[in-house]
Scaffold this motif. Sequence first.
Motif, mmCIF file in Angstrom:
data_model
loop_
_atom_site.group_PDB
_atom_site.id
_atom_site.type_symbol
_atom_site.label_atom_id
_atom_site.label_comp_id
_atom_site.label_asym_id
_atom_site.label_seq_id
_atom_site.Cartn_x
_atom_site.Cartn_y
_atom_site.Cartn_z
ATOM 1 N N SER A 89 -2.232 3.538 7.939
ATOM 2 C CA SER A 89 -3.105 5.085 7.699
ATOM 3 C C SER A 89 -4.221 5.276 8.262
ATOM 4 N N SER A 127 0.905 -1.104 0.008
ATOM 5 C CA SER A 127 0.137 0.132 0.049
ATOM 6 C C SER A 127 0.726 1.314 0.043
ATOM 7 N N TRP A 128 2.075 1.219 0.938
ATOM 8 C CA TRP A 128 2.820 2.448 1.018
ATOM 9 C C TRP A 128 3.558 2.623 -0.374
ATOM 10 N N TYR A 164 1.351 4.026 -2.673
ATOM 11 C CA TYR A 164 1.000 5.693 -2.335
ATOM 12 C C TYR A 164 2.368 6.523 -2.640
ATOM 13 N N ASN A 165 3.423 5.920 -2.371
ATOM 14 C CA ASN A 165 4.505 6.807 -2.913
ATOM 15 C C ASN A 165 4.774 7.003 -4.275
ATOM 16 N N LEU A 172 -5.883 4.200 3.202
ATOM 17 C CA LEU A 172 -4.829 4.989 2.270
ATOM 18 C C LEU A 172 -5.602 4.894 0.833
ATOM 19 N N SER A 225 -9.336 1.574 -1.695
ATOM 20 C CA SER A 225 -8.647 1.720 -0.416
ATOM 21 C C SER A 225 -8.129 0.334 -0.061
ATOM 22 N N SER A 270 10.588 2.822 -0.099
ATOM 23 C CA SER A 270 9.219 2.939 0.422
ATOM 24 C C SER A 270 9.363 1.890 1.806
ATOM 25 N N LEU A 308 -6.581 5.654 -3.048
ATOM 26 C CA LEU A 308 -5.719 5.991 -4.167
ATOM 27 C C LEU A 308 -6.820 5.740 -5.352
ATOM 28 N N LEU A 322 -3.071 9.752 -6.570
ATOM 29 C CA LEU A 322 -3.642 10.248 -5.060
ATOM 30 C C LEU A 322 -5.245 10.638 -5.132
ATOM 31 N N VAL A 350 -3.573 11.482 4.068
ATOM 32 C CA VAL A 350 -2.950 10.227 4.803
ATOM 33 C C VAL A 350 -2.174 10.608 5.823
ATOM 34 N N CYS A 390 2.464 9.448 -5.430
ATOM 35 C CA CYS A 390 3.009 10.865 -5.084
ATOM 36 C C CYS A 390 3.961 11.256 -5.926
#
Length: 213
Positions: free
Chosen positions: A189, A18-19, A22-23, A193, A213, A68, A195, A173, A179, A26
């Motif tokens: 989170s 997930s992270w 997310y990164n 999270l 999510s 990450s 996206l 995002l 977040v 971003c």
Amino acid sequence: MLRWPLSAGHDTTASGLSWVLYNLACHPEYQERCREEIKDLMRDKESEEIEWEDLSQMPFCTMCIKESLRLHPPVTAVSRRCTEDIKLPDGHVLPKGNVCLISIYGTHHNPAVWPEPQVYNPHRFDPQNSKNKPPLAFMPFSAGPRNCIGQNFAMAETKVVLALTLLRFAVRLDESRPVRRKPELILRSENGLWLHLEPLGPSHESRPPATYS
Ligand code: HEM
């Protein structure tokens, strides 16, 4: 001492995945570079499957996953009981029998080792740049005899899911859902999270977003 439930390999990998999504949401420029790497890898294949030998042919994706895991380590701390007195460089002694909490999150954000620690920069893991790093500066899977037994599997799993996701979707995002990190046993989170995954057509065009999510 933390005892790992049977779900040790599920929540951790889900958090890590997930992270990284997310990164990369971003940082669309890194996301696109990962996608190009995977497209190159898949170019002459008959099926859209990632094979074992492909996993070593994804250097930039690997750098993105590692960065990450540094910035958002799924397991933020581990504990150890001292089996003997341990003398620290400043002269203090950790007595035998003491339980110590070792912060993986803190280690990964130490500005003396990781300049601008809050910045997501996969180039930190370029083999050129990581040569002189202390071996324990990065330890998302802990270290020593009780480290994670599933780390190679976890990296393989993450690479496969990341590759197949980025081949099919652009990850964006959801700006309306901020977040906030929430360290429990696993780094989560606070409100999920969120996206947007936009399906990619053959020519890489995007269609209206779906939200997951
Ligand atoms: C991104 C994914 C993962 C992360 C970040 C992670 C991280 C960790 C960490 C930090 C520990 C603690 C070790 C210690 O106390 O020093 C651990 C232990 C463990 N992990 Fe993982 N893990 C992941 C995936 C997996 C997977 C996929 C499996 C199984 C297939 C797994 C199985 C285990 C087991 C059984 C232990 C306990 C080992 C022991 O106590 O000797 N983990 N993991």
